[in-house]
Design an enzyme around this catalytic site. Structure first.
Site, mmCIF file in Angstrom:
data_model
loop_
_atom_site.group_PDB
_atom_site.id
_atom_site.type_symbol
_atom_site.label_atom_id
_atom_site.label_comp_id
_atom_site.label_asym_id
_atom_site.label_seq_id
_atom_site.Cartn_x
_atom_site.Cartn_y
_atom_site.Cartn_z
ATOM 1 C CE LYS D 101 -26.084 -0.293 32.636
ATOM 2 N NZ LYS D 101 -27.184 -0.932 31.911
ATOM 3 N N GLY D 189 -31.904 4.709 25.535
ATOM 4 C CA GLY D 189 -32.569 5.669 24.662
ATOM 5 C C GLY D 189 -31.796 6.000 23.406
#
Lengths: 261, 261, 261, 261
Positions: D101, D189
């Site tokens: 990632k 988020g």
């Protein structure tokens, strides 16, 4: 939508109504009203002297010229229909014009209006010949009932009074506008010029502003700013706002890149 | 925030930049620019005659007075840094001022800008002495890298070009503004005066508008509306916008209902 | 906030109430109710046989087991307090439990509830011993008046019935929740699992869903989806939702980049 | 959209990816991962022992079973492509699977990813045979370039890492999804189950959650809540979400009020 705003039998050029609370002085208020270009000014009856011994708005009228502005008494602070009706009658008895901005908000924290008491008071006051402008939650059914009863406008809120949070009730206000037979004035919550413009672009006929101007660093400059924003939005509506698209649309043809380059 | 907008070594009074695409005629465009009060006008280089034989903007300059407006060539239609750089150089070679609005959007559907190519082109053009105003996605890291490279502004988009959907990237633009060392100009998506006002109230230094004016029923009236909205928002920022509250705040004391009534 | 939902004198484990309109067949409805995990099911009285000659919900009860579900009759279709009261009384006379979901919506286009008629009917029905659950606009003052009158819940709408638009009245519902002394059930507009979850995360006690399930491609699967979303949000509230920040917070310390690398 | 999530050559049943930062203890982390139902777990390489002397994730692997979870190393803390590439190579040299990632965020306040460095690193790592999952701003052009380069997913942010503010970049993510040829994983988020559900309802293929679980009062219960919300939204998408209407639609025919009553 005609160029002017018609409420009851009166016509106005300005789409901005002003409140008179929270100003640091009457002089600042007077200058802000002047800068705002407004033609309707609302004043709390509770502040007026309604004893009948004196001119009720004697002091205030030194700062708000009734020849220039329509003085719109409001019933702010009334908790019930009865209290609001009493205030309106006293004002009329004292020689004020029979216009009233109906505000009945029993709730001290959010100052939100009571739908039941507001309709009740509106029915009585309309029958007594008042021109009634009710402050309401953005409730389309209530708005319809009020206009059916004969109020001169409906005044749905964008957000709680003095919160400056803008048009939080947008979807409901759009329905109110679509069903309106009288002018829709968005009242409360308008904290910036963009909020006022948004209300008019949605199709509202006018907005009422108070805190955002009175509590600004420079109230006179802020009043001028709201005046321009309201004029801007109104002119944009008349000029024909473009539709929103879900994709981009080039400002110039994209098919041919400059080959000569 | 000073009263004027300073980009590179130039100062401007207007916070509204205008594009020139999509107008129905050059005459309408000219009158809309006039009504907008803008001082910076962007024109697609692809439309100019860059052969070197003729004045590249000969025809357009009949309608845009270079003494009145800063003519800002843009690279709209360029798909790569290389194409954009080539266009900018040709324009300079043809005698245009070395200002360029950098637009590199390979995507034909949303016309969204390419961050990689834009930074690459900005680096080259800044080194060659151009004043570079890059059109970008609302990407705070990219904005920071561009200003570090020496661009004269950053121009994040509110929504796709021509979509008229307003400031959909509000949270990202707030971060860009908080980190900016050069003027932030919101460019694209601005479809109504309230959108332009919102951008400036957020703290943007200016906005660029094109489609909403050019595609309006009455472009000249719409240009005037945007001018007022931009002035309104700018004046409101300078007058001190009030803070937003999560409760109401009465416009007049509520503790004492009018007892004398 | 306790783990169970208490309405009047009854306790429920599920936070999802289901409506029964618009299903393609009674069989599909039955299976969707089963999959939803709901314990309260609302049925329009207008569909029942209230002649007194037959069991009013005879047919429906073949598909909704009253031992498993609380059958909540609703007055959908009533235009006035009088009509709603009459329906509720007939239902009680026919032997149904004295619970009623009060729906009075004279408006045929948006089906928005009438605040005046709803309060009037609530007053009468509460006095007659009914457990009253009123469907209302997201009006905090009305919600407060209804709970003061003795309704068992308040049921503010998120968006118009069947619109699937989610919680458009978020700011108003937050105020209602902050003032509530009875359970708040968000009813209408909930068109996706995320909407249901959002309502509960805001602090609502339950949600009522109908169209989004009944009109789904696969109503049984959709009922299961809503069940999970409601359970998820409720468990998240009990687990302690984190606060929102205006900046980032690293998931691991950023000060030391791996030096050994 | 098929029932399973396919990334590169692997298939997963869960649509929820989990991060491992900020947990109060490894034991809590382990139990939360278990409750979440996730199949992919990301771990910061900076925390691993990459000296080559020991098993790099020796300690962590006591708490994350590599037979059960795909261990996805991330480059969090890298400021440049070079740093990220170095970390990825070290991990592979130490025997970890070649999945990474890619997180490159030079900005310490908002931790927003750098588009330029991310694309640069992705190009190198894809060529070296890594399966690359890049964390990016919600930039549709960047997303397209990354998938063209051969990344296995794109992972646009909803809001800054750890902010819990939800899908603030909704409009941009919708464009990314419409253009995607690889799975879209919304990352950062997501602070509540409703946010996770919203992302999947928009059409995202999966979400990555960390702070909202790790910082919850009860991380294990919160992990379970997110699991259910993600399953709910995914099932809703497969069951066919209804369209949103701008008017109401009755749940039962309104034309005939119950005449027999």
């Amino acid at each position: 939508m005609s160029g002017t705003l018609k409420i009851a039998d009166r016509e106005f050029n300005s789409r901005l109504l002003m409140g008179t609370g929270k100003f640091s002085s009457n002089e600042v208020m007077r200058d802000a009203l002047d800068a705002s270009g407004c033609e309707i000014v609302t004043v709390a009856l509770r502040r007026a002297d309604l004893t009948g011994k004196n001119d009720p708005f004697a002091n205030i009228l030194e700062f708000i010229d009734p020849k220039r502005y329509l003085l719109l008494p409001n019933t702010s602070g009334a908790n019930t229909a009865e209290e609001a009706i009493r205030l309106a009658r006293l004002a009329a008895a004292a020689g004020l014009p029979k216009w009233v901005k109906l505000e009945i908000h029993p709730d001290p924290h959010y100052l939100l209006p009571d739908p039941i008491e507001t309709l009740k008071a509106a029915e009585v006051l309309v029958k007594e010949g008042f021109t009634v402008l009710p402050y309401i939650n953005a409730d389309p059914v209530l708005a319809k009932r009020l206009q059916d009863v004969g109020t001169a406008t409906v005044m749905p809120l964008g957000a709680p009074i003095g919160s400056n949070r803008g048009i939080e009730t947008r979807a409901q206000i759009e329905i109110i506008i679509s069903q309106a037979t009288v002018p829709v004035v968005v009242d409360a919550g308008i904290g910036a010029p963009s909020h006022a413009a948004e209300a008019l672009e949605l199709g509202a006929d006018a907005v009422l502003v108070n805190t955002a101007v009175a509590a600004a660093g420079d109230p006179v400059a802020m009043a001028r700013a709201f005046r321009k924003a309201v004029e801007a939005a109104r002119e944009a509506v008349e000029a024909g706002l473009p539709t929103q698209l879900d994709h981009a649309e080039a400002t110039s043809p994209l098919s041919t890149f400059l080959k000569s380059a």
